[in-house]
Write an enzyme that holds these catalytic residues in place. Structure first.
Site, PDB file in Angstrom:
ATOM      1  N   CYS A  77      52.560 -23.195  26.323  1.00 23.81           N
ATOM      2  CA  CYS A  77      51.189 -23.371  26.806  1.00 23.81           C
ATOM      3  C   CYS A  77      51.247 -23.756  28.275  1.00 23.81           C
ATOM      4  CB  CYS A  77      50.509 -24.477  25.989  1.00 23.81           C
ATOM      5  SG  CYS A  77      48.833 -24.837  26.528  1.00 23.81           S
ATOM      6  N   CYS A 192      48.302 -17.617  30.467  1.00 25.38           N
ATOM      7  CA  CYS A 192      47.866 -18.362  29.283  1.00 25.38           C
ATOM      8  C   CYS A 192      48.446 -17.585  28.114  1.00 25.38           C
ATOM      9  CB  CYS A 192      46.343 -18.401  29.201  1.00 25.38           C
ATOM     10  SG  CYS A 192      45.715 -18.974  27.605  1.00 25.38           S
TER      11      CYS A 192
HETATM   12  N1  DGL Z   1      47.462 -21.111  25.451  1.00 24.18           N
HETATM   13  C1  DGL Z   1      47.158 -22.039  26.475  1.00 24.18           C
HETATM   14  C2  DGL Z   1      47.883 -21.710  27.780  1.00 24.18           C
HETATM   15  O1  DGL Z   1      48.896 -21.062  27.803  1.00 24.18           O
HETATM   16  C3  DGL Z   1      45.728 -22.392  26.769  1.00 24.18           C
HETATM   17  C4  DGL Z   1      44.596 -22.228  25.826  1.00 24.18           C
HETATM   18  C5  DGL Z   1      43.580 -23.363  25.925  1.00 24.18           C
HETATM   19  O2  DGL Z   1      42.639 -23.309  26.720  1.00 24.18           O
HETATM   20  O3  DGL Z   1      43.774 -24.322  25.178  1.00 24.18           O
HETATM   21  O4  DGL Z   1      47.480 -22.128  28.823  1.00 24.18           O
END
Ligand code: DGL
Length: 265
Positions: A77, A192
């Site tokens: 993330c 993301c």
């Molecule tokens: N999957 C997360 C990232 O790589 C973000 C998603 C969210 O907004 O929680 O930044």
């Protein structure tokens, strides 16, 4: 050492985006068990105030590490790692963390037009970490940061099989496409982990073809480097656990997890 002695690898995200990294990690580490953790009670991370999110994630990891004793943790993330990566390493010095940060360096190396866009959550776009990456590795490029309010949620809906309107997706990705002195954006960094699930939709809707840079494989390679080689072990068969901090993922999420060989605990 037998396969039963190998500790699992913990893969963490705010939601289901980390699955894009898990699927690559499984290919490179077929002998390992994984634990997938989604902090869905805190999702989306993109709009959180920084200090509160830091505190939440460090506290959550204190529990996760005590309960699961993983070999390494993959923070799949960008929004989390660009904020709290250093704090996690400081708080848990005996644990190794593989991070996810916007793939600005490889994008700067590959671009021909010099126009690179970074598609991310509003949180990642705001981070000092992201600005530092641009300054260190892409100062010769024109980098457009696009903080999308809605795309992580849309990707969650899309991957669960719910309808997502083209016009809404286009509104989120449109600002990535820029032109300057006859040159056009030629690389969009998917910063993301949710977004690669929608890469085909992005390709179809893009005003012109670009390279959509997905860092999942590079993250998995980094994890592989940290985990000792286990030649001779058979690939594992069987399900790995998925933990949702809400404790109550819905039916379509459970089904999705099943498709990824994960059982919701
Ligand atoms: N999957 C997360 C990232 O790589 C973000 C998603 C969210 O907004 O929680 O930044």
């Amino acid at each position: 050492m037998t396969i039963a002695d190998l500790k699992p690898i913990l893969v963490f995200d705010s939601g289901i985006g980390g699955l894009t990294v898990l699927r690559e990690a499984r290919v490179l580490m077929p002998e390992r068990h994984f634990i997938y953790v989604a902090d869905d009670a805190g999702f989306p991370y993109g709009g959180w105030e920084e200090a509160a999110l830091k505190e939440r994630i460090v506290a959550l990891f204190a529990k996760l590490l005590a309960e699961h004793d993983p070999e390494i943790c993959v923070i799949a993330c960008n929004t989390a790692f660009t904020l709290v990566g250093a704090d996690l390493r400081a708080a848990f010095p005996d644990m190794r963390f593989v991070g996810t940060v916007p793939a600005i360096k490889p994008a700067a190396e590959r671009t021909r037009s010099g126009l690179v866009s970074v598609l991310a959550t509003p949180g990642t776009v705001k981070r000092a970490y992201t600005r530092d990456l641009i300054q260190s590795f892409a100062s010769q490029c024109h980098v457009t940061l696009v903080g999308s309010q809605n795309l992580a949620r849309m990707a969650e809906s899309y991957i669960r099989g719910e309808a997502v309107e083209d016009v809404d997706v286009l509104a989120e990705i449109g600002p990535c496409f820029t032109e300057q002195d006859g040159a056009k954006t030629d690389i969009v960094v998917l910063a993301c982990t949710h977004y690669p699930f929608m890469a085909n939709v992005f390709r179809r809707l893009a005003p012109w073809p670009v390279d959509w840079l997905d860092p999942a494989e590079a993250i998995a390679r980094q994890a592989r480097r940290l985990v000792p080689g286990t030649e001779g072990f058979e690939p594992l068969i069987g399900e790995d656990p998925a933990i949702f901090t809400s404790g109550a993922p819905d039916f379509s999420t459970r089904r999705l997890m099943q498709g990824f060989g994960l059982t919701v605990r």
